[in-house]
Write a protein that holds these residues in place. Sequence first.
Motif, PDB file in Angstrom:
ATOM      1  N   PHE A 318      -9.786   6.991  -0.327  1.00  0.00           N
ATOM      2  CA  PHE A 318      -9.858   5.667  -1.120  1.00  0.00           C
ATOM      3  C   PHE A 318      -8.311   5.441  -1.157  1.00  0.00           C
ATOM      4  O   PHE A 318      -7.856   4.236  -0.924  1.00  0.00           O
ATOM      5  CB  PHE A 318     -10.562   5.632  -2.287  1.00  0.00           C
ATOM      6  N   VAL A 319      -7.621   6.595  -1.833  1.00  0.00           N
ATOM      7  CA  VAL A 319      -6.422   6.489  -2.229  1.00  0.00           C
ATOM      8  C   VAL A 319      -5.313   6.245  -0.896  1.00  0.00           C
ATOM      9  O   VAL A 319      -4.361   5.281  -1.174  1.00  0.00           O
ATOM     10  CB  VAL A 319      -5.756   7.665  -2.931  1.00  0.00           C
ATOM     11  N   ASP A 321      -6.197   5.133   2.175  1.00  0.00           N
ATOM     12  CA  ASP A 321      -6.828   4.543   3.230  1.00  0.00           C
ATOM     13  C   ASP A 321      -5.985   3.437   3.667  1.00  0.00           C
ATOM     14  O   ASP A 321      -5.784   2.942   4.978  1.00  0.00           O
ATOM     15  CB  ASP A 321      -8.352   3.940   2.867  1.00  0.00           C
ATOM     16  N   ARG A 322      -5.183   2.598   2.764  1.00  0.00           N
ATOM     17  CA  ARG A 322      -4.367   1.525   3.243  1.00  0.00           C
ATOM     18  C   ARG A 322      -3.524   1.869   4.213  1.00  0.00           C
ATOM     19  O   ARG A 322      -2.958   1.457   5.260  1.00  0.00           O
ATOM     20  CB  ARG A 322      -3.788   1.030   1.971  1.00  0.00           C
ATOM     21  N   ALA A 325      -5.158   2.942   7.532  1.00  0.00           N
ATOM     22  CA  ALA A 325      -5.504   1.725   8.265  1.00  0.00           C
ATOM     23  C   ALA A 325      -4.430   0.913   8.943  1.00  0.00           C
ATOM     24  O   ALA A 325      -4.493   0.531  10.236  1.00  0.00           O
ATOM     25  CB  ALA A 325      -6.161   0.636   7.152  1.00  0.00           C
ATOM     26  N   LEU A 329      -6.386   4.265  11.890  1.00  0.00           N
ATOM     27  CA  LEU A 329      -7.218   5.498  11.387  1.00  0.00           C
ATOM     28  C   LEU A 329      -7.649   5.046   9.971  1.00  0.00           C
ATOM     29  O   LEU A 329      -7.585   4.173   9.458  1.00  0.00           O
ATOM     30  CB  LEU A 329      -6.549   6.765  11.501  1.00  0.00           C
ATOM     31  N   GLU A 330      -8.601   6.062   9.573  1.00  0.00           N
ATOM     32  CA  GLU A 330      -9.227   5.818   8.099  1.00  0.00           C
ATOM     33  C   GLU A 330      -8.597   7.046   7.273  1.00  0.00           C
ATOM     34  O   GLU A 330      -8.143   7.896   7.624  1.00  0.00           O
ATOM     35  CB  GLU A 330     -10.574   5.616   8.206  1.00  0.00           C
ATOM     36  N   GLY A 331      -8.738   6.788   5.877  1.00  0.00           N
ATOM     37  CA  GLY A 331      -8.551   7.672   4.913  1.00  0.00           C
ATOM     38  C   GLY A 331      -8.781   9.264   5.135  1.00  0.00           C
ATOM     39  O   GLY A 331      -7.999  10.017   4.668  1.00  0.00           O
ATOM     40  N   PHE A 433     -15.460  -0.982   7.552  1.00  0.00           N
ATOM     41  CA  PHE A 433     -15.069   0.246   6.969  1.00  0.00           C
ATOM     42  C   PHE A 433     -15.826   0.375   5.777  1.00  0.00           C
ATOM     43  O   PHE A 433     -15.547  -0.312   4.763  1.00  0.00           O
ATOM     44  CB  PHE A 433     -13.734   0.338   6.994  1.00  0.00           C
ATOM     45  N   VAL A 434     -16.678   1.377   5.709  1.00  0.00           N
ATOM     46  CA  VAL A 434     -17.451   1.568   4.451  1.00  0.00           C
ATOM     47  C   VAL A 434     -17.115   3.044   3.996  1.00  0.00           C
ATOM     48  O   VAL A 434     -16.977   3.936   4.584  1.00  0.00           O
ATOM     49  CB  VAL A 434     -18.991   1.569   4.802  1.00  0.00           C
ATOM     50  N   LEU A 435     -17.105   3.244   2.517  1.00  0.00           N
ATOM     51  CA  LEU A 435     -16.500   4.433   1.878  1.00  0.00           C
ATOM     52  C   LEU A 435     -17.357   4.587   0.978  1.00  0.00           C
ATOM     53  O   LEU A 435     -17.390   3.554  -0.124  1.00  0.00           O
ATOM     54  CB  LEU A 435     -15.051   4.679   1.868  1.00  0.00           C
TER      55      LEU A 435
END
Lengths: 633, 94
Positions: A318-319, A321-322, A325, A329-331, A433-435
């Motif tokens: 979550f921290v 991810d930005r 992105a 890619l993802e976090g 994108f779901v977390l």
Amino acid sequence: MSESDFQTQRTAPLRLALIGSPNSGKTTVFNALTGLRARVGNYPGVTVERREGTLRLKSRTAKIIDLPGTYSLDPVSPDEAVVGQVLAGEIPDTPAPEAIVIVADACSLERSMLLVGQILNLGLPTCLVVTMIDELRARKGQLDLERLSAALGIPVTGVIGHRGIGLAALREQLASPETWSSPPVMPPTDQIERAAWADSILQHVVEKRPGTHTVTDWVDRIVLHPVWGVALFGFVMVTFFQLIFSWATPAMDLIDLGVSAASDLSRTLLPAGFLADFVADGLIAGVGSVVIFLPQIVLLFSLLYLLEDVGYMARAAFVVDRAMARVGLEGRAFVALLSSYACAVPGIMATRTVPSPRDRLVTILVAPLMTCSARLPVYTLLVAAFVPARDVFGPIGLQGLVMLALYLVAPLSATAVAAVLRKTVLQGEPMPFVLELPSYRIPGLRLWLSQIWGSAFAFLKRAGTIILLTSMLLWVLLTFPQTTPPSGLSPDEAASYALEHSAAGQAGKAIEPLIAPLGFDWKIGVGLLASLAAREVIVATLAQIYSASDPDASLRTAIRADIRPETGKPLFDPPTVAALLTFFVFALLCTSTLATMARETNSWRWPAFAFGYLLVLAWVAAWGVRQIFIALD
Amino acid sequence: MKTDFNSDSESSACRLSEIRPGSECEVMGVDLGDAAGRRMLDLGFLPGTRVQVLRRAPLGDPSLYALRGFQLCLREADSRHVRVTRKASKEPSR
Ligand SMILES: Nc1nc2c(ncn2[C@@H]2O[C@H](COP(=O)(O)OP(=O)(O)O)[C@@H](O)[C@H]2O)c(=O)[nH]1
Ligand SMILES: [Mg+2]
């Protein structure tokens, strides 16, 4: 078949499937039912893990399959389609289940009901397992499971998965799907109507909605804080890096010592000759090249699974991810890429925590670009030998700057490659994108240990055998055919002569036309081939070719003095050194990485692709850099 | 899935990504293509669903939402396709 015992062989095992949304506690229930003994593989054609286990019930055995977590039966990607295909019996060697066990989290039943509605429409015998009853209680929520069972028309069992509470009743239940009741009316098939159906049922079932998880609430105020959260993230990531970059070193040094002690011992025990050479340099060194990865893998996964089970890894994603992105890619890919800075083998294995198979594949394919520690000896040799030790800005030296540049090229090129892969080979409709951020939990020791053991074992079994075989094969190529060196050579020169006349030496000469545009001669060619065992092997191989007695000072002197016969100028001129460094930045010269990729993606297609694209990239980049240096000269 | 519900309260209609952390809203519809739109509905972003915006990630994206009894993070790139109306928060925001 072979595992079922005599009493139960009369009836074919009952086939059950566990289905539920991610984090609903499926795997925990699966482990509790099967006793942590799962057969883990992949579904054909996709990188989705297939877990199957056997469970002994009162009167029969059952085979139970732990389906990948899913929010819906409507697939949005080939990877998600696996769930529907298993349920329909469309996958080879995976017959359709006879009964379905839905797993739902008691605290988020409202969401799970949408999936329950879809599954009931399949018309198979179905039961519902409601997990996390303990958490529901802790959050002061209340559910009437009997009413839920009456409203749905199917059996409902509440469990606390990780403590095994309610499992006995569940086993009892699972033994006889023939007797399960089925819903009197099917839920609606339209999404919006289905939500209304779910709400109307839950109105009678939820006596009290669970409140927020107090501990989670408090901890998240720090962990997700704009300042403290980022600081904690940085701290955890530095710990990860330290873990495999430095803390694993003592154990790895110990393994190195053990391996050389074992090969020395074998030399004293065996008569000198071919067999002793094979055992000492081929076999024992080969085993060593597998075992050497274990400290990193065990340490990395100890921390990774601990933080995953506690609930931190989702927050870390979550921290960061930005930032990820931006790169496409993802976090959750962050830890994998960071670990690849030490070694791509544990890094690629760490991509297991990336839930989307497509994101996982992109991460796996760019992981070898990270500057792993095996490149360090190569960089050190070349930089120390050829980059002048001159200060540029105050105390900052040119050598240090070149090293820094080599390290920085990695993330930049990985970024570019990831973006290109996303737009070409691995394109697809962008999916939301779901977390999920699960509540913080105290992890179970047994599960944690079994996860660590599971990853170490998986590495040894699949990747380990391949690494062992290829490192032995390379030894054979570097040793045979054996020739008698002309008399009067020193031992170092004799070794060099033997290598030049070996199969690898010949292959090095054979590939010379291909690498000549980069300024490499056959000696570098042999080094490149040998470095397939592990990148740093090129240093020892060059030392052998140049008859250097040690790979440090004397090798440096030897390669500096080497003259290109055609021109009479040094072989390692600045354009060639720059090209060789560039080649090592990109090329995937590591069979261990290839073997691990093959194991994690369950096919040789992706490692072959990665090897190919990185080879082309390495060649083109090295050629380009060489031309620039020639132009600057 | 491009249903329009915004006839009565035009002024309070906006995007989920525009709702500030600590406030609540109600879903009106999802402006997304086939598979992606279906996935948002599967996740529970159905018309009439109440969504609470809990917090933003330290770098500003993604954001954490609570709906249908569970919590979930979405990126701005996805949440801006969810049309919502603002609602007064039931609890005083922290
Ligand atoms: N408190 C509590 N935690 C559980 C229970 N079942 C599973 N967990 C935890 O929930 C997390 C997710 O469970 P897992 O089985 O991996 O979920 P899956 O994604 O559906 O396979 C793990 O950390 C488990 O330890 C339960 O009944 N109670
Ligand atoms: Mg699972």
